[in-house]
Scaffold this active site. Structure first.
Site, mmCIF file in Angstrom:
data_model
loop_
_atom_site.group_PDB
_atom_site.id
_atom_site.type_symbol
_atom_site.label_atom_id
_atom_site.label_comp_id
_atom_site.label_asym_id
_atom_site.label_seq_id
_atom_site.Cartn_x
_atom_site.Cartn_y
_atom_site.Cartn_z
ATOM 1 C CE LYS A 211 -3.354 2.437 2.915
ATOM 2 N NZ LYS A 211 -4.065 2.389 3.916
ATOM 3 C CE LYS A 265 -5.670 2.053 -0.718
ATOM 4 N NZ LYS A 265 -6.890 1.843 0.528
#
Ligand code: PBG
Length: 341
Positions: A211, A265
């Site tokens: 992320k 992400k």
């Protein structure tokens, strides 16, 4: 003709014997040779749940999305069931925030109550809970802040204990899958241990493994009311300019700690990472999060008449899937299921 040439001729052919356009002439042939198909079953719809009754607060920066109260969640989850979505992922906006996010571990907290409502409405819909502190803390960081080193930071190990408690509260309410998103070191192991000790060894973990500290989360922070009140998240989320191999290390660690599924992400600016993770671990279920900023950009352009929203969305998500993600978290999940129909 050398062997090498004949092999390459076989592989690529030569005009006019070979015409690539033959595969594109008839629509049915195009359909036949398509290899990337989107289906509702691989889409996860994120939902924002807040305290109250009969509340639907539209999120200005994310047209079409709203904060809803748990009672209205029943309807959303029933729609997800009808559309055959892969599941929903819940984000909670608590009514009370404090320095350590104490509301997060309460069985009466917003997420446990929302999960119970969702399960009542449609028991078969997969309910994933996002596991983080930024929505629960008054400072908006993803854990317990510290300035022990003279720099604003989040105390990794203090946060791990609290994450395990929060995960168990979600599982006790009936969450089917837990998705830790705080990028703390050791978070998957801590959550796994917490769940196992509380009798939830069967509950899988989908880790936000790679992320990035991304500006594409801007609209989400309005939606979840989770913007950091000081500093930023760069001491825990990944640097977009870090070597791609760093993402592989993150994924490898999370897998070793017991992650069942892993996520990259955001999606669009990180398709190389999606690809690399998929190639390195083809057997590990891989999700990509098509985040709020990716959604809002297209919505804004479509509202101006500059882009054809359904076509752009199908093309974007096809790209994400082609890169190697088998699961896509997207604010378009419900819309897309309808468009595909
Ligand atoms: C919470 C969390 C964030 C997102 C998902 N979980 C925000 C953040 O890290 O700041 C972003 C999702 C989106 O932008 O759609 N840690």
């Amino acid at each position: 003709m050398s062997d090498e040439q004949s092999t390459s001729f076989e592989a690529t052919g030569k005009f006019p014997a070979v015409r690539m356009r033959r595969l594109r002439h008839h629509p049915a042939v195009r359909e036949l040779v398509r290899s990337t198909r989107l289906t509702p079953a691989e889409l996860i719809q994120p939902l924002f749940v807040r305290e109250g009754r009969n509340i639907r607060n539209p999120i200005a920066s994310m047209p079409g999305q709203a904060q809803i109260s748990p009672d209205l969640l029943a309807d959303e989850v029933s729609q997800a069931a009808e559309l055959g979505l892969g599941g929903v992922i819940l984000f909670g906006i608590p009514s009370r925030k404090d320095a350590v996010g104490s509301e997060a571990a309460s069985d009466d907290g917003i997420i446990p109550r929302a999960v119970r409502m969702a399960k009542q409405a449609a028991a078969d819909v997969l309910v994933i809970t996002d596991l983080c502190f930024c929505e629960y803390t008054d400072h908006g960081h993803c854990g317990v802040p510290t300035n022990a080193t003279g720099r604003i930071d989040v105390d990794n190990d203090a946060t791990l204990r609290l994450l395990a408690e929060q995960a168990v509260a979600h599982a006790r309410a009936g969450a089917d899958m837990i998705a830790p998103s705080g990028m703390m070191d050791g978070m998957v192991a801590a959550v796994r241990r917490g769940l196992d000790e509380a009798g939830f060894a069967h509950v899988p973990i989908m880790s936000y493994a790679a992320k990035y500290a991304s500006a594409f989360y801007g609209p989400f922070r309005d939606a979840a009311e989770s913007a950091p009140q000081f500093g930023d998240r760069r001491s825990y989320q990944m640097d977009p300019a870090a070597a791609a191999e760093q993402a592989l290390r993150e994924v490898e660690l999370d897998l070793a700690e017991g992650a069942d599924l892993v996520m990259v992400k955001p999606a669009m600016a990180y398709l190389d990472i999606v690809r690399a993770v998929h190639q390195r671990w083809p057997g590990v279920p891989l999700a990509a999060y098509n985040v709020s900023g990716e959604y809002s950009m297209v919505k804004a352009a479509a509202a101006q008449g500059w882009l054809d929203e359904p076509r752009v969305v199908v093309e974007m998500l096809t790209g994400i899937k082609r890169a190697g993600a088998g699961i896509i978290l997207t604010y378009w999940a419900k819309d897309l299921a309808r468009w595909l129909d």
